[in-house]
Motif scaffolding. Structure first.
Motif, PDB file in Angstrom:
ATOM      1  N   THR A 163       0.855  -1.177   0.000  1.00  0.00           N
ATOM      2  CA  THR A 163       0.000   0.000   0.000  1.00  0.00           C
ATOM      3  C   THR A 163       0.892   1.229   0.000  1.00  0.00           C
ATOM      4  N   ASP A 164       0.652   2.127  -0.928  1.00  0.00           N
ATOM      5  CA  ASP A 164       1.395   3.386  -0.996  1.00  0.00           C
ATOM      6  C   ASP A 164       0.524   4.514  -0.487  1.00  0.00           C
ATOM      7  N   GLY A 165       1.158   5.483   0.161  1.00  0.00           N
ATOM      8  CA  GLY A 165       0.384   6.616   0.640  1.00  0.00           C
ATOM      9  C   GLY A 165       1.253   7.619   1.367  1.00  0.00           C
ATOM     10  N   GLY A 166       0.600   8.592   1.930  1.00  0.00           N
ATOM     11  CA  GLY A 166       1.301   9.642   2.650  1.00  0.00           C
ATOM     12  C   GLY A 166       1.544   9.276   4.096  1.00  0.00           C
ATOM     13  N   LEU A 167       2.500   9.965   4.687  1.00  0.00           N
ATOM     14  CA  LEU A 167       2.744   9.834   6.108  1.00  0.00           C
ATOM     15  C   LEU A 167       3.069  11.202   6.675  1.00  0.00           C
ATOM     16  N   TYR A 168       2.871  11.347   7.965  1.00  0.00           N
ATOM     17  CA  TYR A 168       3.252  12.574   8.644  1.00  0.00           C
ATOM     18  C   TYR A 168       3.651  12.232  10.066  1.00  0.00           C
ATOM     19  N   GLY A 169       4.392  13.133  10.674  1.00  0.00           N
ATOM     20  CA  GLY A 169       4.829  12.906  12.040  1.00  0.00           C
ATOM     21  C   GLY A 169       5.347  14.180  12.663  1.00  0.00           C
ATOM     22  N   ILE A 170       5.558  14.109  13.965  1.00  0.00           N
ATOM     23  CA  ILE A 170       6.115  15.226  14.716  1.00  0.00           C
ATOM     24  C   ILE A 170       7.078  14.645  15.739  1.00  0.00           C
ATOM     25  N   GLY A 171       8.150  15.384  16.018  1.00  0.00           N
ATOM     26  CA  GLY A 171       9.137  14.864  16.945  1.00  0.00           C
ATOM     27  C   GLY A 171       9.911  15.940  17.662  1.00  0.00           C
ATOM     28  N   LEU A 172      10.713  15.483  18.619  1.00  0.00           N
ATOM     29  CA  LEU A 172      11.585  16.339  19.397  1.00  0.00           C
ATOM     30  C   LEU A 172      12.983  15.753  19.330  1.00  0.00           C
ATOM     31  N   ASN A 173      13.968  16.592  19.011  1.00  0.00           N
ATOM     32  CA  ASN A 173      15.359  16.171  18.872  1.00  0.00           C
ATOM     33  C   ASN A 173      16.188  16.833  19.969  1.00  0.00           C
ATOM     34  N   TYR A 174      17.086  16.061  20.618  1.00  0.00           N
ATOM     35  CA  TYR A 174      17.984  16.607  21.633  1.00  0.00           C
ATOM     36  C   TYR A 174      19.417  16.375  21.189  1.00  0.00           C
ATOM     37  N   ASN A 175      20.210  17.443  21.096  1.00  0.00           N
ATOM     38  CA  ASN A 175      21.601  17.357  20.663  1.00  0.00           C
ATOM     39  C   ASN A 175      22.513  17.119  21.865  1.00  0.00           C
ATOM     40  N   PHE A 176      23.131  15.922  21.916  1.00  0.00           N
ATOM     41  CA  PHE A 176      24.087  15.613  22.976  1.00  0.00           C
ATOM     42  C   PHE A 176      25.403  16.349  22.735  1.00  0.00           C
ATOM     43  N   ASN A 177      25.823  16.387  21.475  1.00  0.00           N
ATOM     44  CA  ASN A 177      27.017  17.112  21.041  1.00  0.00           C
ATOM     45  C   ASN A 177      26.836  17.393  19.549  1.00  0.00           C
ATOM     46  N   PRO A 178      27.780  18.034  18.873  1.00  0.00           N
ATOM     47  CA  PRO A 178      27.564  18.369  17.456  1.00  0.00           C
ATOM     48  C   PRO A 178      27.376  17.169  16.524  1.00  0.00           C
ATOM     49  N   GLN A 179      27.825  15.975  16.903  1.00  0.00           N
ATOM     50  CA  GLN A 179      27.705  14.807  16.026  1.00  0.00           C
ATOM     51  C   GLN A 179      26.619  13.824  16.435  1.00  0.00           C
ATOM     52  N   LEU A 180      26.129  13.887  17.670  1.00  0.00           N
ATOM     53  CA  LEU A 180      25.208  12.871  18.170  1.00  0.00           C
ATOM     54  C   LEU A 180      23.983  13.520  18.796  1.00  0.00           C
ATOM     55  N   SER A 181      22.819  13.014  18.414  1.00  0.00           N
ATOM     56  CA  SER A 181      21.575  13.508  19.010  1.00  0.00           C
ATOM     57  C   SER A 181      20.604  12.354  19.203  1.00  0.00           C
ATOM     58  N   GLY A 182      19.600  12.576  20.010  1.00  0.00           N
ATOM     59  CA  GLY A 182      18.529  11.612  20.243  1.00  0.00           C
ATOM     60  C   GLY A 182      17.210  12.230  19.827  1.00  0.00           C
ATOM     61  N   ARG A 183      16.271  11.389  19.439  1.00  0.00           N
ATOM     62  CA  ARG A 183      14.971  11.910  19.015  1.00  0.00           C
ATOM     63  C   ARG A 183      13.844  11.033  19.519  1.00  0.00           C
ATOM     64  N   PHE A 184      12.695  11.682  19.715  1.00  0.00           N
ATOM     65  CA  PHE A 184      11.432  11.007  20.006  1.00  0.00           C
ATOM     66  C   PHE A 184      10.451  11.465  18.949  1.00  0.00           C
ATOM     67  N   GLU A 185       9.732  10.507  18.343  1.00  0.00           N
ATOM     68  CA  GLU A 185       8.814  10.860  17.254  1.00  0.00           C
ATOM     69  C   GLU A 185       7.519  10.071  17.349  1.00  0.00           C
ATOM     70  N   VAL A 186       6.446  10.735  16.962  1.00  0.00           N
ATOM     71  CA  VAL A 186       5.146  10.096  16.755  1.00  0.00           C
ATOM     72  C   VAL A 186       4.864  10.224  15.268  1.00  0.00           C
ATOM     73  N   GLN A 187       4.601   9.084  14.615  1.00  0.00           N
ATOM     74  CA  GLN A 187       4.425   9.077  13.164  1.00  0.00           C
ATOM     75  C   GLN A 187       3.147   8.320  12.799  1.00  0.00           C
ATOM     76  N   LYS A 188       2.458   8.806  11.769  1.00  0.00           N
ATOM     77  CA  LYS A 188       1.268   8.146  11.225  1.00  0.00           C
ATOM     78  C   LYS A 188       1.613   7.588   9.842  1.00  0.00           C
ATOM     79  N   PRO A 189       2.035   6.308   9.768  1.00  0.00           N
ATOM     80  CA  PRO A 189       2.334   5.716   8.465  1.00  0.00           C
ATOM     81  C   PRO A 189       1.086   5.500   7.606  1.00  0.00           C
ATOM     82  N   SER A 190      -0.062   5.358   8.254  1.00  0.00           N
ATOM     83  CA  SER A 190      -1.334   5.214   7.546  1.00  0.00           C
ATOM     84  C   SER A 190      -2.437   5.753   8.449  1.00  0.00           C
ATOM     85  N   SER A 191      -3.629   5.844   7.911  1.00  0.00           N
ATOM     86  CA  SER A 191      -4.728   6.413   8.691  1.00  0.00           C
ATOM     87  C   SER A 191      -5.106   5.542   9.884  1.00  0.00           C
TER      88      SER A 191
END
Length: 164
Positions: free
Chosen positions: A123-151
């Protein structure tokens, strides 16, 4: 006058450091999470990986793959997988935190195996999401995301991002 100039210089320094935190150039990462599909009783563990390119601190493009989990459908195990291509827009909140949104296209694949035969459906379709990114240092970060791959599905994930 000198106090006003010093205050303006300090504000400019703080603002420039907060905008420098977002990923630019190439980055990649891994995530783990939980997938919920409507009308199914259990959430399933998901995991995936992604590669991206940040054009600047505000916009990036990202390609990813995620195993969404194995679900029991009428006694048959059905594996769900996702491949996606997204535009990611970021807004830095300060030097460590960015909030981001995602809008893109994805392919969802369900595979079931019964009596030695594998059945699949895409099944092909759109997706959307929102997240928060935390930078530990200039090369490494962590993220939390909520994503809707389908309805009818939602994926919650935490991940790490390495900037090249």
């Amino acid at each position: 006058m000198l106090k006003k100039f010093a205050a303006a210089a300090a504000l400019a320094l703080v603002a420039s450091s907060s905008f420098a935190a977002a990923p630019t150039a190439f980055y990649g990462g891994l995530d783990v999470g939980s997938t919920k599909i409507d009308d199914f009783d259990q959430d399933k563990t998901s995991f995936g990986g992604f590669l991206g390119y940040g054009f600047n601190q505000f916009f990036a493009v990202e390609l990813g793959y995620r195993y969404l989990g194995k679900f029991d459908v009428f006694g048959t195990d059905v594996k769900a997988k996702q491949t996606h291509l997204s535009l990611v827009g970021s807004y830095p909140l300060n030097a460590q935190f960015d909030v981001y949104g995602r809008l893109g296209y994805n392919n969802l694949r369900a595979e079931a195996k019964a009596n030695g035969i594998t059945y699949g459906d895409d099944t092909d379709g759109g997706l959307y999401g929102i997240g928060l990114n935390y930078n530990f240092n200039p090369q490494l970060s962590g993220r939390f995301e909520v994503q809707k791959p389908s309805s009818d599905s939602t994926n919650y994930s935490v991940g790490v991002v390495w900037k090249f």
